[in-house]
Design an enzyme around this catalytic site. Sequence first.
Site, PDB file in Angstrom:
ATOM      1  N   CYS A  51       7.375 -15.964   4.952  1.00  0.00           N
ATOM      2  CA  CYS A  51       8.170 -15.625   6.136  1.00  0.00           C
ATOM      3  C   CYS A  51       9.437 -16.733   6.101  1.00  0.00           C
ATOM      4  CB  CYS A  51       7.591 -15.806   7.394  1.00  0.00           C
ATOM      5  SG  CYS A  51       6.103 -14.625   7.766  1.00  0.00           S
TER       6      CYS A  51
HETATM    7  C1  BEZ Z   1       3.468 -15.615   4.931  1.00  0.00           C
HETATM    8  O1  BEZ Z   1       4.524 -15.490   5.315  1.00  0.00           O
HETATM    9  O2  BEZ Z   1       3.440 -16.425   3.872  1.00  0.00           O
HETATM   10  C2  BEZ Z   1       2.172 -15.095   5.436  1.00  0.00           C
HETATM   11  C3  BEZ Z   1       2.019 -14.809   6.749  1.00  0.00           C
HETATM   12  C4  BEZ Z   1       1.025 -13.978   7.241  1.00  0.00           C
HETATM   13  C5  BEZ Z   1      -0.020 -13.748   6.516  1.00  0.00           C
HETATM   14  C6  BEZ Z   1       0.516 -13.797   4.987  1.00  0.00           C
HETATM   15  C7  BEZ Z   1       1.453 -14.466   4.375  1.00  0.00           C
END
Ligand code: BEZ
Length: 219
Positions: A52
């Site tokens: 994210c």
């Molecule tokens: C991420 O943004 O890395 C992420 C967020 C939630 C679950 C898995 C990865």
Amino acid sequence: MTTAAEPANLRLGDTAPDFTADSTIGKLEFHKWLGDSWAVFFSHPKDFTPVCTTELGEASKRLPEFKKRGVKVLALSVDSADSHKKWTADIDETQNTKLDFPIVGDESKQVANLYGMIHPKALDSFTVRTVFIIDPKKKIRLTMTYPASTGRNFNEIMRVIDALQLTDAHKVATPVNWKDGDDCIIPPAIQDPEELKKNYPKGFKTIKPYLRVTPQPNK
Ligand code: BEZ
């Protein structure tokens, strides 16, 4: 936060549902905020997570490209607006940017549910990576949904915006892997020779009666 509590099954051509919610710029009234702009409205699973962070950084760096196309950007997750604000400092630091678009805080999940951004069989109660491209009439023109483990491709988001804006303005469609500047397709319904001459002054090539290509009209 004011919304109708309808389960989401949003389809292309639907009006993007209105809502009022807290955000990093304070109370955000969605339709009012949209005005007569295009918009990319996208959800991410969680603040302070790696994928994210890279996505929000990329969206931020490409804000001038969105603005050039008349597109506003809005993000959302089921964290609070305060959490988004704290996380933004990390995004700025690590992604070398200055994030300057709002992020909706949706701890109650009302907006997420309104837009069908939670897919419980994929990710319990967080939002997955949805994208809505919304036009100035507030109609949904594209939806995409990615799993939490896969960061989105902002080249593709930009490409679709270019294609939508082109095909709204000119009587063409865009072929596989089209990008701005490539040849376009003439819809098979257009057969009248006068209309063909008027719409495609650069000419066209007939590969099959239903497959005709013309240079991009606005280039
Ligand atoms: C991420 O943004 O890395 C992420 C967020 C939630 C679950 C898995 C990865």
